[in-house]
Design an enzyme around this catalytic site. Structure first.
Site, short mmCIF file in Angstrom:
data_model
loop_
_atom_site.label_atom_id
_atom_site.label_comp_id
_atom_site.label_asym_id
_atom_site.label_seq_id
_atom_site.Cartn_x
_atom_site.Cartn_y
_atom_site.Cartn_z
N TYR A 72 2.83 6.05 -12.56
CA TYR A 72 3.36 6.49 -11.26
C TYR A 72 2.86 7.89 -11.00
O TYR A 72 2.88 8.73 -11.90
CB TYR A 72 4.89 6.48 -11.27
CG TYR A 72 5.44 5.38 -10.41
CD1 TYR A 72 5.20 5.39 -9.03
CD2 TYR A 72 6.19 4.34 -10.94
CE1 TYR A 72 5.68 4.36 -8.22
CE2 TYR A 72 6.67 3.32 -10.14
CZ TYR A 72 6.41 3.34 -8.78
OH TYR A 72 6.88 2.33 -7.99
N GLU A 74 3.38 9.79 -7.67
CA GLU A 74 3.70 10.22 -6.30
C GLU A 74 3.32 11.68 -6.10
O GLU A 74 3.57 12.52 -6.96
CB GLU A 74 5.18 9.99 -6.01
CG GLU A 74 5.45 8.53 -5.71
CD GLU A 74 6.92 8.20 -5.56
OE1 GLU A 74 7.71 9.12 -5.30
OE2 GLU A 74 7.26 7.03 -5.71
N ASP A 218 -12.00 3.59 13.43
CA ASP A 218 -11.72 2.63 12.37
C ASP A 218 -13.05 1.97 12.00
O ASP A 218 -13.54 1.10 12.71
CB ASP A 218 -10.71 1.60 12.87
CG ASP A 218 -10.33 0.59 11.78
OD1 ASP A 218 -11.08 0.48 10.79
OD2 ASP A 218 -9.30 -0.09 11.95
N THR A 244 -11.20 0.74 5.36
CA THR A 244 -10.91 0.06 4.10
C THR A 244 -12.10 0.33 3.18
O THR A 244 -13.15 0.82 3.60
CB THR A 244 -10.72 -1.46 4.29
OG1 THR A 244 -11.86 -1.97 5.00
CG2 THR A 244 -9.45 -1.77 5.05
N LYS A 247 -15.08 -3.76 2.21
CA LYS A 247 -15.94 -4.62 3.04
C LYS A 247 -17.40 -4.26 2.74
O LYS A 247 -17.84 -4.48 1.63
CB LYS A 247 -15.54 -4.46 4.51
CG LYS A 247 -14.08 -4.92 4.78
CD LYS A 247 -13.73 -4.89 6.23
CE LYS A 247 -12.35 -5.47 6.50
NZ LYS A 247 -11.27 -4.46 6.42
N ARG A 253 -10.03 -3.49 -3.02
CA ARG A 253 -9.19 -3.59 -1.82
C ARG A 253 -8.33 -2.34 -1.74
O ARG A 253 -7.40 -2.15 -2.52
CB ARG A 253 -8.33 -4.84 -1.86
CG ARG A 253 -9.17 -6.11 -1.77
CD ARG A 253 -8.34 -7.28 -1.37
NE ARG A 253 -7.85 -7.08 -0.03
CZ ARG A 253 -8.17 -7.86 1.00
NH1 ARG A 253 -9.00 -8.85 0.84
NH2 ARG A 253 -7.67 -7.62 2.19
#
Ligand code: DSN
Length: 438
Positions: A72, A74, A218, A244, A247, A253
């Site tokens: 973790y 954060e 985008d 993203t 692609k 991903r």
């Protein structure tokens, strides 16, 4: 009119090599291992033409399957809410610095879980609920998160939408400008999911400047082309770039937001703590690897080849009488309108799937049919180019698509089976990155 009976999903044999390539998984959960093996076989033996998909390298796969999964983290490097971040901080800094250098931006945030949360963070950074925002309509080639009604971005905000011209299939910048002047959106999104042509970031920037809007580019579909110099970069024009990473960029991903320093705080705050908790460190690591791969000279060759292949495929399809939205392509993507072939997009897509050619059904601009049963199919060349296919192979692919679409109309399952075996033969000669060899 679709008069064809529903066809079963094709059954592919389970891949015997899955247990060998994933021994622990095979021992713990053979059922799941068999499904992964079947997917490996499917990806190895089919011609994958979905333009938003790709094959990641073995190195990216390895990075995303590491013990980084166990952490973790954060916060941001040097400012975490958890101890034990000695290595994680370095990994995230590496990903950030590689993104900045590859895309020529001042600031990068590599934590968004995927494209939709990244775009939501843009709204959170620059708009209030109820504000007007503007983007391309989904059926015209935009994305759900560009303010389309069924998305939170079209209900929490007032989404106004632009499209493309009926006659050319191209964006009409006079219309975009008029709409922006009338509606005064806080944020204008450019980019989309079914745009076969070069995005004119400078034209959008001029409209955004004139109307006082934040311009968000985008570039999820074309990030790899931008990184490889095969599409102009939005970096000099956009206030924020959203992408993203999986692609054309050929990473895991995930997603990234990039901007000038002046917007860095707003973007970071929107991603965490605004929308997300702990970043997925294994994904951050795999993004870092993909960015390093994309910075190599060979990636420029890849990006250029993606476009060369798409153009060659478009030419071959046009020569066979297919209607292509906008008449062709400048990038990795081709949008085919099958109206004149008298077969709905979904029927064609399912038939092509049975022939080993994986595409998705897609609306075309001004589509009279419904989004779940539209007139078109969307294809692209990122995956086949990753396997090493070149322009000389595009005639065969166009012919298979032609035969597949014709068979979809006539219900000729034998013809589909023949195409499937021809496809499998070609694919066997071009092994895919990251997949175990049969
Ligand atoms: N689902 C992606 C695509 O296929 O284009 C966009 O988010």
């Amino acid at each position: 009119m679709n008069t064809h009976p529903a066809q079963p999903t094709p059954a592919y044999p389970a891949a015997p090599q899955s247990a060998a390539s994933h021994p622990a998984l095979g021992a713990t959960d053979p059922e799941l291992a068999a499904l992964v093996g079947a997917e490996e076989l499917l990806q190895a033996t089919t011609l994958r033409l979905i333009p938003s998909e790709n094959y990641v390298s073995q190195a990216v796969l390895e990075a995303s399957g590491t013990v980084l999964q166990n952490k973790y983290s954060e916060g941001y490097p040097g400012r975490r809410y958890y101890e034990g971040q000695q290595n994680i901080d370095q990994i995230e800094r590496l990903a950030i610095s590689r993104a900045r250098s590859l895309f020529g931006v001042e600031h990068a945030n590599v934590q968004p879980y995927s494209g939709s949360p990244a775009n939501l963070a843009v709204y959170l950074a620059f708009a209030e609920p109820g504000d007007t925002i503007m983007g391309m309509a989904l059926p015209m080639g935009g994305h759900l998160t560009h303010g389309w009604g069924v998305s939170a971005t079209g209900t929490w905000f007032r989404g106004v939408q632009y499209g493309v011209r009926h006659d050319t299939g191209l964006i009409d910048f006079d219309e975009v400008r008029e709409l922006a002047i009338k509606e005064r959106p806080k944020v204008i999104f450019c980019g989309g999911t079914a745009l076969p042509r070069t995005i004119d970031f400078a034209a959008f920037a001029e409209i955004a400047r004139e109307t006082g809007a934040v311009l968000a580019a985008d570039v999820a579909h074309i990030a790899g082309l931008i990184a490889g110099g095969a599409h102009p970069s939005p970096a000099p024009y956009a206030d924020v770039i959203s992408t993203t990473t999986h692609k054309t960029l050929r990473g895991p991903r995930g997603a990234m937001l990039m901007c000038r320093e002046e917007h860095a705080k707003a973007i970071d705050k929107a991603v965490f703590p605004g929308l997300q908790g702990g970043p997925h460190n294994q994904t951050t690591a795999a993004i870092a690897v993909a960015l390093q791969e994309a910075a190599q000279p060979g990636f420029r060759d890849y990006a250029r080849a993606v476009v060369t292949n798409a153009r060659a495929l478009a030419e071959e399809l046009l020569a066979r009488g297919f209607d292509l939205v906008s008449g062709g392509t400048d990038n990795h993507l081709i949008l085919m309108d099958l109206t004149s072939r008298k077969v709905p997009g979904k029927v064609a897509a399912k038939a092509l799937d049975r022939a080993g050619i994986v595409v998705n059904h897609n609306t075309v601009p001004y589509d009279p049919r419904k989004p779940f049963d539209p007139s078109g199919i969307r294809i692209g060349t990122p995956s086949l180019t990753s396997r090493g296919l070149a322009a000389r192979h595009m005639a065969a692919i166009a012919e298979w698509i032609d035969r597949g679409v014709t068979a979809a109309r006539t219900g000729d399952e034998d013809a589909l089976a023949v195409v499937r075996s021809e496809v499998a033969e070609l694919m066997a000669a071009f092994p895919a990155p990251g997949l175990p060899l049969p």
